[in-house]
Design a protein around this motif. Structure first.
Motif, short mmCIF file in Angstrom:
data_model
loop_
_atom_site.label_atom_id
_atom_site.label_comp_id
_atom_site.label_asym_id
_atom_site.label_seq_id
_atom_site.Cartn_x
_atom_site.Cartn_y
_atom_site.Cartn_z
N PHE A 1 0.80 -1.22 0.00
CA PHE A 1 0.00 0.00 0.00
C PHE A 1 0.84 1.28 0.00
O PHE A 1 0.36 2.32 -0.44
CB PHE A 1 -0.95 0.01 1.19
CG PHE A 1 -2.02 -1.05 1.15
CD1 PHE A 1 -2.20 -1.86 0.02
CD2 PHE A 1 -2.85 -1.27 2.24
CE1 PHE A 1 -3.18 -2.84 -0.01
CE2 PHE A 1 -3.83 -2.24 2.21
CZ PHE A 1 -4.00 -3.03 1.09
N VAL A 2 2.07 1.21 0.49
CA VAL A 2 2.92 2.40 0.43
C VAL A 2 3.13 2.79 -1.03
O VAL A 2 2.99 3.96 -1.42
CB VAL A 2 4.26 2.16 1.13
CG1 VAL A 2 5.24 3.31 0.86
CG2 VAL A 2 4.05 2.00 2.63
N GLY A 3 3.43 1.79 -1.86
CA GLY A 3 3.64 2.06 -3.28
C GLY A 3 2.36 2.46 -3.98
O GLY A 3 2.37 3.36 -4.84
N ARG A 4 1.26 1.80 -3.65
CA ARG A 4 0.01 2.13 -4.33
C ARG A 4 -0.44 3.54 -3.97
O ARG A 4 -0.92 4.28 -4.84
CB ARG A 4 -1.07 1.10 -3.94
CG ARG A 4 -2.33 1.24 -4.77
CD ARG A 4 -2.07 0.89 -6.23
NE ARG A 4 -3.28 1.01 -7.04
CZ ARG A 4 -3.44 1.83 -8.06
NH1 ARG A 4 -2.45 2.65 -8.40
NH2 ARG A 4 -4.55 1.85 -8.76
N CYS A 5 -0.31 3.93 -2.71
CA CYS A 5 -0.64 5.31 -2.34
C CYS A 5 0.27 6.28 -3.09
O CYS A 5 -0.18 7.33 -3.57
CB CYS A 5 -0.48 5.50 -0.83
SG CYS A 5 -1.74 4.70 0.18
N GLY A 6 1.54 5.92 -3.21
CA GLY A 6 2.47 6.79 -3.91
C GLY A 6 2.11 6.96 -5.37
O GLY A 6 2.19 8.07 -5.92
N GLU A 7 1.69 5.87 -6.00
CA GLU A 7 1.34 5.93 -7.42
C GLU A 7 0.19 6.89 -7.70
O GLU A 7 0.15 7.54 -8.74
CB GLU A 7 0.96 4.53 -7.93
CG GLU A 7 2.14 3.62 -8.18
CD GLU A 7 1.69 2.33 -8.86
OE1 GLU A 7 2.48 1.78 -9.63
OE2 GLU A 7 0.54 1.88 -8.61
N VAL A 8 -0.74 7.00 -6.77
CA VAL A 8 -1.91 7.85 -7.01
C VAL A 8 -1.74 9.22 -6.35
O VAL A 8 -2.69 10.01 -6.29
CB VAL A 8 -3.21 7.18 -6.52
CG1 VAL A 8 -3.45 5.89 -7.28
CG2 VAL A 8 -3.18 6.93 -5.01
N GLY A 9 -0.54 9.50 -5.85
CA GLY A 9 -0.27 10.81 -5.28
C GLY A 9 -0.80 11.04 -3.88
O GLY A 9 -0.88 12.18 -3.43
N ASP A 10 -1.14 9.96 -3.18
CA ASP A 10 -1.66 10.09 -1.82
C ASP A 10 -0.50 10.01 -0.83
O ASP A 10 -0.25 8.98 -0.23
CB ASP A 10 -2.68 8.99 -1.55
CG ASP A 10 -3.28 9.07 -0.15
OD1 ASP A 10 -3.03 10.07 0.56
OD2 ASP A 10 -3.98 8.12 0.25
N ASP A 11 0.21 11.10 -0.65
CA ASP A 11 1.38 11.10 0.22
C ASP A 11 1.00 10.91 1.68
O ASP A 11 1.65 10.14 2.40
CB ASP A 11 2.15 12.42 0.05
CG ASP A 11 3.42 12.42 0.87
OD1 ASP A 11 4.33 11.62 0.55
OD2 ASP A 11 3.52 13.21 1.84
#
Length: 346
Positions: A179-189
């Motif tokens: 989920f760290v990567g998935r949040c990062g991909e969608v710009g959810d820092d």
């Protein structure tokens, strides 16, 4: 006032006051209740509330309580080395000496049918904070034996239960690893930072479990983790400080890989801890489910091997009002065990 660790103050109270007052009686005297001093984490800051010369005195039965209490009340000074010894008159936090029948105290402190012979259900219903306090602290005198026997019995999980709890912890990690990567991909820092913090917490608890240390609650988790030799303290700190999600992920998977190596060493699994892509995505994980499966394969008890990997109560309950009350924690665990597994329960 110069700071002296609370356990040392309580030991002096027993040796200088309470022990001599109880000399004719059979009793146990200990500091095994709640408090930062029980865990050895108290500092001068702890002295401002709920801290001081405190003891739990246990006697053989309820009939012996009045005599022990009267002897202690007669001997107990208002202050001991400058520290109050009795509950505050304004109803503030209680300090001082409590006196209970041994069986009553153990029942209230642990909510176990027989604390000397805990069952699998008993183990999974006990919060690790309570286990840390009860098996930590100190016993200053015990010629009854029940307290010492219960502390010895609860020192650490039996092998199968340990494997189950560690497998449950790996399962928690596996469920949020990508989920760290998935949040990062969608710009959810912000979301990625929250996930990273959750994973860091779960890894800290995992390392403590692997080293046979009861994970304390949030206030002292970092302090306990910092005392573990060989744990990836810097990796987790770097993950939480990182502003780029890729850097955050890199440090987290490196820490998880160390946890995988340690799991192999301590519990005899043989799982490759090398980080790998999550499916075909450019997101790296260790794959906690692989460790969980290997741990379950090594559980001899078929009933425990077949349980859902929810683990101990504090691996799935996050309420202080439940986890700080052993009766509520046990009731919550019973509720989970009684849950159905039909189509409407999935």
């Amino acid at each position: 006032m110069e700071f002296t660790p609370g356990l040392a103050v309580s030991r002096r109270l027993h040796d200088e006051v309470v022990g001599p007052a109880l000399t004719p009686l059979r009793y146990a005297s200990a500091r095994v209740d709640s408090g930062s001093d029980v865990l050895g984490f108290d500092t001068a800051r702890s002295m401002d509330h709920d801290w001081g010369p405190r003891l739990q005195v246990l006697v053989a039965d309820r009939a012996a309580v009045p005599a022990a209490r009267a002897a202690i009340d007669a001997a107990l000074p208002e202050t001991f080395h400058g520290i109050p010894t009795r509950p505050w008159a304004d109803g503030g936090e209680r300090i001082g000496v409590t006196v209970d029948a041994e069986a009553d105290y153990l029942a209230g402190a642990l909510a176990l049918p027989d604390p000397r012979k805990p069952t699998t259900d008993d183990w999974l219903a006990l919060p690790t904070q309570r286990l840390a306090e009860f098996t930590g602290g100190a016993v200053f005198h015990d010629d009854l034996g029940g307290l010492t026997a219960a502390r010895a019995a609860l020192r650490w999980y039996p092998g199968d239960v340990w494997r189950h709890v560690v497998a449950a912890q790996w399962t928690r990690i596996d469920q949020e690893e990508p989920f760290v990567g998935r949040c990062g991909e969608v710009g959810d820092d912000l979301g990625g930072r929250v996930v990273a913090a959750r994973l860091a917490r779960d890894l800290m608890r995992l390392f403590l479990l692997l080293e046979r240390r009861w994970p304390p609650y949030a206030k002292w988790l970092g302090t306990a983790f910092a005392r573990l030799p060989g744990a990836p303290h810097d990796r987790l700190a770097a993950a939480l400080a990182a502003d780029d999600w890729r850097e955050r992920e890199r440090h987290l998977v490196a820490a998880a890989a160390v946890a995988g190596e340690r799991t192999n060493e301590v519990l005899g699994t043989a799982v490759d801890p090398t980080p790998r892509p999550f499916h075909d995505r450019p997101i790296m994980v260790v794959g906690g489910a692989r460790f969980a499966a290997a741990l379950v394969d090594g559980i001899a008890d078929p009933a425990l091997r077949g349980r859902p990997l929810t683990g101990a109560v504090d691996q799935w309950v996050d309420s202080t009002d439940v986890l700080s009350h052993v009766g509520r924690a046990r009731a919550a665990a019973r509720g989970l065990d009684g849950a159905g597994d039909g189509p409407n329960d999935r």
